[in-house]
Design an enzyme around this catalytic site. Structure first.
Site, PDB file in Angstrom:
ATOM      1  N   HIS A   8      -8.329  16.795 -19.958  1.00 25.74           N
ATOM      2  CA  HIS A   8      -9.177  16.749 -18.762  1.00 25.74           C
ATOM      3  C   HIS A   8      -8.333  16.263 -17.592  1.00 25.74           C
ATOM      4  O   HIS A   8      -7.201  15.808 -17.793  1.00 25.74           O
ATOM      5  CB  HIS A   8     -10.337  15.758 -18.977  1.00 25.74           C
ATOM      6  CG  HIS A   8      -9.836  14.354 -19.103  1.00 25.74           C
ATOM      7  ND1 HIS A   8      -9.348  13.857 -20.304  1.00 25.74           N
ATOM      8  CD2 HIS A   8      -9.660  13.372 -18.199  1.00 25.74           C
ATOM      9  CE1 HIS A   8      -8.922  12.621 -20.111  1.00 25.74           C
ATOM     10  NE2 HIS A   8      -9.100  12.295 -18.844  1.00 25.74           N
ATOM     11  N   HIS A  29      -3.516  14.966 -12.555  1.00 24.91           N
ATOM     12  CA  HIS A  29      -2.692  15.358 -13.701  1.00 24.91           C
ATOM     13  C   HIS A  29      -3.573  15.442 -14.943  1.00 24.91           C
ATOM     14  O   HIS A  29      -4.656  14.844 -14.996  1.00 24.91           O
ATOM     15  CB  HIS A  29      -1.596  14.323 -13.947  1.00 24.91           C
ATOM     16  CG  HIS A  29      -2.141  12.990 -14.351  1.00 24.91           C
ATOM     17  ND1 HIS A  29      -2.650  12.078 -13.428  1.00 24.91           N
ATOM     18  CD2 HIS A  29      -2.321  12.410 -15.566  1.00 24.91           C
ATOM     19  CE1 HIS A  29      -3.095  11.019 -14.063  1.00 24.91           C
ATOM     20  NE2 HIS A  29      -2.916  11.185 -15.362  1.00 24.91           N
TER      21      HIS A  29
HETATM   22  P1  ATP Z   1      -7.400   4.319 -24.416  1.00 25.91           P
HETATM   23  O1  ATP Z   1      -7.487   3.537 -23.130  1.00 25.91           O
HETATM   24  O2  ATP Z   1      -8.442   3.952 -25.398  1.00 25.91           O
HETATM   25  O3  ATP Z   1      -6.025   4.374 -24.985  1.00 25.91           O
HETATM   26  P2  ATP Z   1      -7.706   6.593 -22.732  1.00 25.91           P
HETATM   27  O4  ATP Z   1      -6.741   5.988 -21.772  1.00 25.91           O
HETATM   28  O5  ATP Z   1      -7.540   8.036 -23.085  1.00 25.91           O
HETATM   29  O6  ATP Z   1      -7.746   5.838 -24.109  1.00 25.91           O
HETATM   30  P3  ATP Z   1      -9.717   5.621 -20.980  1.00 25.91           P
HETATM   31  O7  ATP Z   1      -8.876   4.408 -20.772  1.00 25.91           O
HETATM   32  O8  ATP Z   1     -11.167   5.469 -21.208  1.00 25.91           O
HETATM   33  O9  ATP Z   1      -9.177   6.450 -22.212  1.00 25.91           O
HETATM   34  O10 ATP Z   1      -9.482   6.564 -19.751  1.00 25.91           O
HETATM   35  C1  ATP Z   1     -10.255   7.709 -19.482  1.00 25.91           C
HETATM   36  C2  ATP Z   1      -9.529   8.534 -18.434  1.00 25.91           C
HETATM   37  O11 ATP Z   1      -9.370   7.764 -17.241  1.00 25.91           O
HETATM   38  C3  ATP Z   1      -8.110   8.914 -18.836  1.00 25.91           C
HETATM   39  O12 ATP Z   1      -7.808  10.151 -18.234  1.00 25.91           O
HETATM   40  C4  ATP Z   1      -7.252   7.820 -18.237  1.00 25.91           C
HETATM   41  O13 ATP Z   1      -5.950   8.276 -17.965  1.00 25.91           O
HETATM   42  C5  ATP Z   1      -7.996   7.528 -16.943  1.00 25.91           C
HETATM   43  N1  ATP Z   1      -7.831   6.148 -16.534  1.00 25.91           N
HETATM   44  C6  ATP Z   1      -7.936   5.051 -17.315  1.00 25.91           C
HETATM   45  N2  ATP Z   1      -7.754   3.920 -16.615  1.00 25.91           N
HETATM   46  C7  ATP Z   1      -7.539   4.297 -15.331  1.00 25.91           C
HETATM   47  C8  ATP Z   1      -7.295   3.601 -14.119  1.00 25.91           C
HETATM   48  N3  ATP Z   1      -7.249   2.286 -14.038  1.00 25.91           N
HETATM   49  N4  ATP Z   1      -7.128   4.346 -12.996  1.00 25.91           N
HETATM   50  C9  ATP Z   1      -7.173   5.680 -13.032  1.00 25.91           C
HETATM   51  N5  ATP Z   1      -7.415   6.393 -14.141  1.00 25.91           N
HETATM   52  C10 ATP Z   1      -7.584   5.719 -15.278  1.00 25.91           C
END
Ligand code: ATP
Ligand code: MG
Length: 187
Positions: free
Chosen positions: A47, A129
């Protein structure tokens, strides 16, 4: 029991979903270039994040839906082609050749409305991205793949769920991008 406590919090973000066929095409196109250690994002999880919210009380979801529904941005097409690596989060990503104005507008409109409604967003500049690999030890073997066209016609509110076998992103609701209307001559 399906009843949930009212104050339950969910991990949410706004993003662009890839259709299953594009998810598969991305998986196939990048596979040869991301060998090595790392946790590949399964195709069904691919996504593009527009605005990350983090934990939000469930009873605020209607507010998020209302602000998303008010956004009027025209559909656009992304040419996914650039491969890259961010060393600090250790992710390999796929990005569009350029950022169409409508994509920048969509992200900016969301962030502005979210801030206005009391949902603080990440202050970092928007760097669209698709994350391909997490915990990657090194970057991709090449800097670009032949462009994959991605016609974007909707955006969604996703819930990020942590399941025993990893994260899963579930669209809770989606909104269509709306073609720009012809200027009407009736001032
Ligand atoms: P995990 O954190 O459990 O390893 P993840 O990073 O795939 O898994 P999330 O942290 O829930 O899942 O993130 C969901 C989406 O939001 C992902 O595309 C992640 O890159 C993005 N994301 C997470 N934290 C941030 C942030 N602080 N700022 C911008 N985008 C973010
Ligand atoms: Mg994360």
């Amino acid at each position: 029991m399906s009843a949930r406590p009212a104050g339950r919090r969910r991990r949410l973000f706004f993003g662009l979903p890839l259709d299953a066929s594009l998810q598969a095409a991305v998986g196939t196109a990048v596979r040869p270039h991301v060998r090595g250690r790392g946790r590949r994002v399964p195709p069904e999880n691919l996504h593009l994040t527009l605005a990350f919210l983090g934990a939000v009380a469930e009873d605020r979801i209607p507010q998020l839906a209302a602000l998303a529904a008010g956004i009027a941005v025209a559909p656009f097409t992304l040419e996914l082609t650039r491969l890259g690596y961010w060393a600090r989060p250790r992710v390999i990503w796929l990005a569009p050749a350029s950022v169409p104005p409508a994509l920048a507008e969509l992200a900016a409109a969301l962030r502005e409305r979210l801030e206005g409604a009391g949902f603080p967003c990440d202050a970092r500049p928007f760097a669209p991205h698709v994350t391909l690999v997490r915990k990657a030890g090194r970057g991709p073997a090449v800097e670009a793949i032949p462009p994959l066209s991605w016609p974007v016609d909707r955006f969604c509110l996703f819930e990020s769920r942590t399941e025993p076998d990893g994260a899963r992103y579930v669209p809770l609701a989606c909104w269509p991008l709306t073609p720009a209307r012809e200027e009407e001559g009736d001032d």
